[in-house]
Scaffold this motif. Structure first.
Motif, PDB file in Angstrom:
ATOM      1  N   VAL A  57      -0.493  12.991   2.060  1.00 21.06           N
ATOM      2  CA  VAL A  57      -1.096  11.818   1.499  1.00 21.06           C
ATOM      3  C   VAL A  57      -1.765  11.126   2.554  1.00 21.06           C
ATOM      4  CG1 VAL A  57      -0.539   9.592   0.309  1.00 21.06           C
ATOM      5  CG2 VAL A  57       0.603  11.714  -0.372  1.00 21.06           C
ATOM      6  N   HIS A  58      -1.219  11.323   3.711  1.00 18.65           N
ATOM      7  CA  HIS A  58      -1.715  10.413   4.744  1.00 18.65           C
ATOM      8  C   HIS A  58      -2.953  10.496   5.146  1.00 18.65           C
ATOM      9  CE1 HIS A  58       0.144   6.848   6.678  1.00 18.65           C
ATOM     10  NE2 HIS A  58       1.332   7.348   6.235  1.00 18.65           N
ATOM     11  N   HIS A 102       0.983  -1.113   0.021  1.00 18.19           N
ATOM     12  CA  HIS A 102      -0.024  -0.043  -0.144  1.00 18.19           C
ATOM     13  C   HIS A 102       0.806   1.254  -0.111  1.00 18.19           C
ATOM     14  CE1 HIS A 102      -3.023   3.144   1.336  1.00 18.19           C
ATOM     15  NE2 HIS A 102      -3.903   2.191   0.906  1.00 18.19           N
ATOM     16  N   HIS A 103       0.273   2.069  -0.753  1.00 18.33           N
ATOM     17  CA  HIS A 103       1.263   3.567  -0.711  1.00 18.33           C
ATOM     18  C   HIS A 103       1.763   4.176   0.493  1.00 18.33           C
ATOM     19  CE1 HIS A 103      -2.842   5.353  -1.195  1.00 18.33           C
ATOM     20  NE2 HIS A 103      -2.041   6.152  -0.701  1.00 18.33           N
ATOM     21  N   GLU A 104       0.622   4.020   1.450  1.00 21.18           N
ATOM     22  CA  GLU A 104       0.850   4.774   2.630  1.00 21.18           C
ATOM     23  C   GLU A 104       2.226   3.853   3.572  1.00 21.18           C
ATOM     24  OE1 GLU A 104      -2.276   5.792   5.060  1.00 21.18           O
ATOM     25  OE2 GLU A 104      -3.364   6.768   3.503  1.00 21.18           O
ATOM     26  N   ASP A 105       1.869   2.621   3.314  1.00 21.41           N
ATOM     27  CA  ASP A 105       3.176   1.832   4.046  1.00 21.41           C
ATOM     28  C   ASP A 105       4.391   2.016   3.269  1.00 21.41           C
ATOM     29  OD1 ASP A 105       1.250   0.768   5.518  1.00 21.41           O
ATOM     30  OD2 ASP A 105       0.622  -0.822   4.346  1.00 21.41           O
ATOM     31  N   LEU A 106       4.437   2.210   1.950  1.00 21.36           N
ATOM     32  CA  LEU A 106       5.776   2.341   1.224  1.00 21.36           C
ATOM     33  C   LEU A 106       6.340   3.854   1.608  1.00 21.36           C
ATOM     34  CD1 LEU A 106       7.834   1.227  -0.472  1.00 21.36           C
ATOM     35  CD2 LEU A 106       6.480   2.067  -2.384  1.00 21.36           C
ATOM     36  N   GLU A 122       8.392  14.200   4.997  1.00 22.18           N
ATOM     37  CA  GLU A 122       7.445  14.546   5.999  1.00 22.18           C
ATOM     38  C   GLU A 122       6.073  15.564   5.646  1.00 22.18           C
ATOM     39  OE1 GLU A 122      10.108  15.973   8.716  1.00 22.18           O
ATOM     40  OE2 GLU A 122      10.339  13.754   9.748  1.00 22.18           O
ATOM     41  N   LYS A 123       6.552  16.336   4.534  1.00 24.42           N
ATOM     42  CA  LYS A 123       5.372  17.071   3.988  1.00 24.42           C
ATOM     43  C   LYS A 123       4.596  16.252   2.962  1.00 24.42           C
ATOM     44  CE  LYS A 123       4.451  21.413   2.772  1.00 24.42           C
ATOM     45  NZ  LYS A 123       4.740  22.892   3.144  1.00 24.42           N
ATOM     46  N   ILE A 124       5.037  15.262   2.303  1.00 26.35           N
ATOM     47  CA  ILE A 124       4.395  14.433   1.268  1.00 26.35           C
ATOM     48  C   ILE A 124       3.562  13.680   2.229  1.00 26.35           C
ATOM     49  CG2 ILE A 124       4.597  12.514  -0.262  1.00 26.35           C
ATOM     50  CD1 ILE A 124       7.007  13.813  -1.453  1.00 26.35           C
ATOM     51  N   VAL A 125       3.928  13.083   3.323  1.00 26.75           N
ATOM     52  CA  VAL A 125       3.252  12.055   4.020  1.00 26.75           C
ATOM     53  C   VAL A 125       1.898  12.659   4.598  1.00 26.75           C
ATOM     54  CG1 VAL A 125       3.289  10.604   5.967  1.00 26.75           C
ATOM     55  CG2 VAL A 125       5.074  10.474   4.375  1.00 26.75           C
ATOM     56  N   GLY A 126       2.546  14.111   5.097  1.00 26.92           N
ATOM     57  CA  GLY A 126       1.328  14.799   5.830  1.00 26.92           C
ATOM     58  C   GLY A 126       0.155  14.937   4.536  1.00 26.92           C
ATOM     59  N   LYS A 132       5.696   7.748  -7.282  1.00 24.92           N
ATOM     60  CA  LYS A 132       5.085   8.936  -7.984  1.00 24.92           C
ATOM     61  C   LYS A 132       4.532   8.461  -9.351  1.00 24.92           C
ATOM     62  CE  LYS A 132       7.196  12.238 -11.077  1.00 24.92           C
ATOM     63  NZ  LYS A 132       8.477  12.437 -11.993  1.00 24.92           N
ATOM     64  N   CYS A 133       4.755   7.343  -9.853  1.00 27.18           N
ATOM     65  CA  CYS A 133       4.208   6.957 -11.051  1.00 27.18           C
ATOM     66  C   CYS A 133       2.869   6.449 -10.632  1.00 27.18           C
ATOM     67  CB  CYS A 133       4.904   5.718 -11.898  1.00 27.18           C
ATOM     68  SG  CYS A 133       6.350   6.456 -12.590  1.00 27.18           S
ATOM     69  N   ARG A 134       2.718   5.824  -9.415  1.00 29.69           N
ATOM     70  CA  ARG A 134       1.516   5.302  -8.952  1.00 29.69           C
ATOM     71  C   ARG A 134       0.474   6.515  -8.563  1.00 29.69           C
ATOM     72  NH1 ARG A 134       0.943   1.365  -4.153  1.00 29.69           N
ATOM     73  NH2 ARG A 134       3.051   0.351  -5.038  1.00 29.69           N
ATOM     74  N   LEU A 135       0.865   7.549  -7.814  1.00 29.66           N
ATOM     75  CA  LEU A 135       0.118   8.402  -7.064  1.00 29.66           C
ATOM     76  C   LEU A 135      -0.180   9.660  -8.032  1.00 29.66           C
ATOM     77  CD1 LEU A 135       1.475   8.366  -3.507  1.00 29.66           C
ATOM     78  CD2 LEU A 135      -0.588   6.979  -4.372  1.00 29.66           C
ATOM     79  N   ILE A 136       0.770   9.934  -8.883  1.00 27.27           N
ATOM     80  CA  ILE A 136       0.608  11.050  -9.693  1.00 27.27           C
ATOM     81  C   ILE A 136       0.305  10.859 -11.310  1.00 27.27           C
ATOM     82  CG2 ILE A 136       1.758  13.282 -10.651  1.00 27.27           C
ATOM     83  CD1 ILE A 136       1.545  12.940  -7.693  1.00 27.27           C
ATOM     84  N   HIS A 137       0.932   9.598 -11.813  1.00 24.72           N
ATOM     85  CA  HIS A 137       0.580   9.339 -13.103  1.00 24.72           C
ATOM     86  C   HIS A 137      -0.042   8.254 -13.461  1.00 24.72           C
ATOM     87  CE1 HIS A 137       3.600  12.715 -13.882  1.00 24.72           C
ATOM     88  NE2 HIS A 137       4.421  12.085 -13.232  1.00 24.72           N
ATOM     89  N   ASP A 138      -0.809   7.601 -12.370  1.00 31.21           N
ATOM     90  CA  ASP A 138      -1.684   6.556 -12.538  1.00 31.21           C
ATOM     91  C   ASP A 138      -0.843   5.308 -13.215  1.00 31.21           C
ATOM     92  OD1 ASP A 138      -4.337   5.140 -12.155  1.00 31.21           O
ATOM     93  OD2 ASP A 138      -5.052   5.765 -14.065  1.00 31.21           O
ATOM     94  N   ASN A 139       0.246   5.045 -12.824  1.00 29.63           N
ATOM     95  CA  ASN A 139       1.285   3.755 -13.390  1.00 29.63           C
ATOM     96  C   ASN A 139       1.341   3.970 -14.927  1.00 29.63           C
ATOM     97  OD1 ASN A 139       2.218   2.317 -11.282  1.00 29.63           O
ATOM     98  ND2 ASN A 139       0.466   1.441 -10.844  1.00 29.63           N
ATOM     99  N   ASN A 140       1.318   5.447 -15.438  1.00 27.36           N
ATOM    100  CA  ASN A 140       1.806   5.319 -16.683  1.00 27.36           C
ATOM    101  C   ASN A 140       2.774   6.490 -16.960  1.00 27.36           C
ATOM    102  OD1 ASN A 140       1.564   5.092 -19.381  1.00 27.36           O
ATOM    103  ND2 ASN A 140      -0.536   6.465 -19.536  1.00 27.36           N
ATOM    104  N   CYS A 141       3.844   6.231 -16.320  1.00 29.54           N
ATOM    105  CA  CYS A 141       4.975   7.191 -16.525  1.00 29.54           C
ATOM    106  C   CYS A 141       5.466   7.072 -17.903  1.00 29.54           C
ATOM    107  CB  CYS A 141       6.026   6.944 -15.339  1.00 29.54           C
ATOM    108  SG  CYS A 141       5.981   7.662 -13.682  1.00 29.54           S
TER     109      CYS A 141
END
Lengths: 199, 210, 210
Positions: free
Chosen positions: A137-138, A76-80, A131-135, A190-199
């Motif tokens: 997304v989490h 899961h992206h939050e775990d990663l 820490e900013k990104i996790v803040g 980044k590819c998963r969360l921003i580019h929907d796995n289509n980098c």
């Protein structure tokens, strides 16, 4: 491109921009980590078989990190994200000591010291960004629990030169490995969360 | 006599998901000899045997996805055995992260174009090798192209980073150029082979006017 | 009267590590006036004051590494105060990544060469600005060069991407050319100033023979 055209209402760096900068920074940190490892290896480790001892693992081995593409895609992206955060935190302390202890190596070139200091600074900067990104997304509370203690300082200060150099080799080998993991995981995220796995 | 000890020549991963190692047998000591590839992984005592001796041809071992881990050191040896005894190669330490050599880029296209102010330039485009999954971000490739006039000696190489297209302005009018591209993982591993040679004729009016 | 409100003119980072902002004072209303730069960061209530009014000269604020974050947007204002009162500038929002303007490239060299088949061409080489060069993996620069015959009106600009050298084939024999180069970060940020003008005399036999 005006920054915050409509005033400070929702004036913030976008998640995509945060990821772009994090990936660019992690790439730079890994580039430096490879450079400092190669420079140390060429100058101090040739023919001394340090690699065989390096297989005893790194201080972050206790963090179960994905080891192939499937694992990296299934987690899961939050775990990663938390894993990346945990790895960065776990390197804060050793990098502080690396930057100071490198000076104790016999005839340590200026470039070795500069890279150690630069890696320490940029690692802190990437930690701030993560820490900013996790803040952003989490959904839940940011867990502080992922952290792996480093107890390697005494081995960097050993009197026996061979043992000391072997300890440095192991630390730099682990730094190169972990900074590469961080760089790779951030690209996957980044590819998963921003580019929907289509980098 | 027992067989000579074999030598592990090379290990390579084409797409950062699987990898293959090849070895070169020593002399067989006059008796039929067979080879066994054994490996252990960092932090584990357990010894494993090669999962697949077939897929990559003779004197090779193919590790599929299930048997391939990254950021971990494999300690690999090959044992040659005949009825007189056996001999083991030197250990070969491999971290698959550092042995990625992709296949060459594909779908290379060359096109002459004129810019807004009528300035001619060459546009090259290409695609990553099909095996490489760059979409998920697991593997990131960088590209470098080289070109030279057909009868020229010296290649000019240009690093273009992660882009899959490039615009070339300063080309010699009237010349026929050869163009090739290769690629490499963004940090570790080695350059692919060059893509097949492609030719482009630069028209004589490809001049930068005053 | 109270001082007029100042205007923040510009903020710039030369290497994506530090940045400086400059302001222009309004009229001082006839009384000694001092200026205070205040800033807050996105998502934070806390107000900070300029860490260093000296380093970058009058009417400026220099943010060293410790005070520079490029994960956040700064909301910056400048307050002018005299004994009659004070006035605050409009807010100026800064994202450090967008204000990177490198110094110009250095060590620019021009050299006339003859290719294998006797064809002359001009080779330009240059180096990244020292500040950026130190962190080569951190600040990726792109270059653009411009040239024109000395008495010519129109500059010819050529974008050369991340290369630090360029070959020019089609130049007019007998002409004296002026050449300059500038650079910019590969994503955001602005072009540097042009490098100092350099001159090269193209010999009359610099004909591109068929």
């Amino acid at each position: 491109l005006p920054i915050c055209p409509d005033g400070s209402a929702n004036c913030q760096v976008s998640l995509e921009e945060l990821f772009d900068r994090a990936v660019k920074l992690s790439r730079y940190i890994h580039f430096l980590s490879s450079e400092i490892f190669n420079e140390f290896d060429e100058r101090y480790a040739q023919g001394r078989g340090f690699i065989a001892k390096a297989v005893n693992g790194c201080h972050t081995s206790s963090l179960t990190t994905p080891e192939d593409k499937e694992q990296a895609q299934q987690i899961h992206h939050e775990d990663l994200l938390n894993l990346v955060l945990g790895m960065l935190r776990s390197w804060n302390d050793p990098l502080i000591h690396l930057a100071s202890e490198v000076q104790s190596i016999k005839e340590a070139p200026e470039t070795l010291l500069w890279k150690a200091v630069e890696i320490e600074e940029q690692n802190k900067r990437l930690l701030e960004g993560m820490e900013k990104i996790v803040g952003r997304v989490h959904t839940g509370e940011i867990g502080n629990e992922i952290y792996s203690q480093w107890e390697g300082l005494p081995s960097l200060q050993l009197a026996d030169e061979d043992s000391k150099l072997s300890a440095f080799y192991n630390l730099l080998h682990c730094l190169r490995r972990d900074s590469h993991k961080i760089d790779n995981y951030l690209k996957v995220l980044k590819c998963r969360l921003i580019h929907d796995n289509n980098c | 006599s027992p067989p000579e000890k074999p030598t592990i020549i090379k290990c390579r991963s084409p797409e950062k998901e699987t990898f293959t190692c090849w070895w070169k047998p020593g002399s067989d000591g006059g008796y039929p000899t067979n080879h066994t590839l054994l490996y252990s992984k960092e932090g584990e005592e357990k010894i494993y045997e090669c999962p697949d001796y077939k897929t990559a041809g003779p004197n090779s071992c193919y590790f599929d996805k299930k048997h391939t881990s990254f950021w971990t050191i494999y300690n690999i040896t090959v044992k040659a055995t005949n009825e007189m005894g056996s001999n083991v190669s030197d250990p070969h330490y491999v971290d698959v992260t550092y042995i990625v050599q992709p296949d060459p880029p594909v779908n290379v296209t060359l096109e002459l174009k004129k810019s807004v102010n009528r300035k001619p330039y060459l546009v090259l485009t290409w695609s990553p090798p099909p095996l490489a999954d760059v979409r998920s971000g697991w593997l990131t490739l960088e590209y470098e192209l080289r070109l030279k006039p057909e009868e020229g000696e010296e290649w000019e190489t240009i690093f273009v980073g992660q882009q899959t297209q490039c615009k070339m302005f300063s080309l010699n009018p009237g010349k026929k150029y050869i163009v090739q591209i290769h690629c490499k993982p963004d940090h570790h591993g080695s350059w692919s082979e060059w893509s097949p040679e492609m030719y482009i004729q630069i028209p004589t009016d490809f001049r930068v006017k005053d």
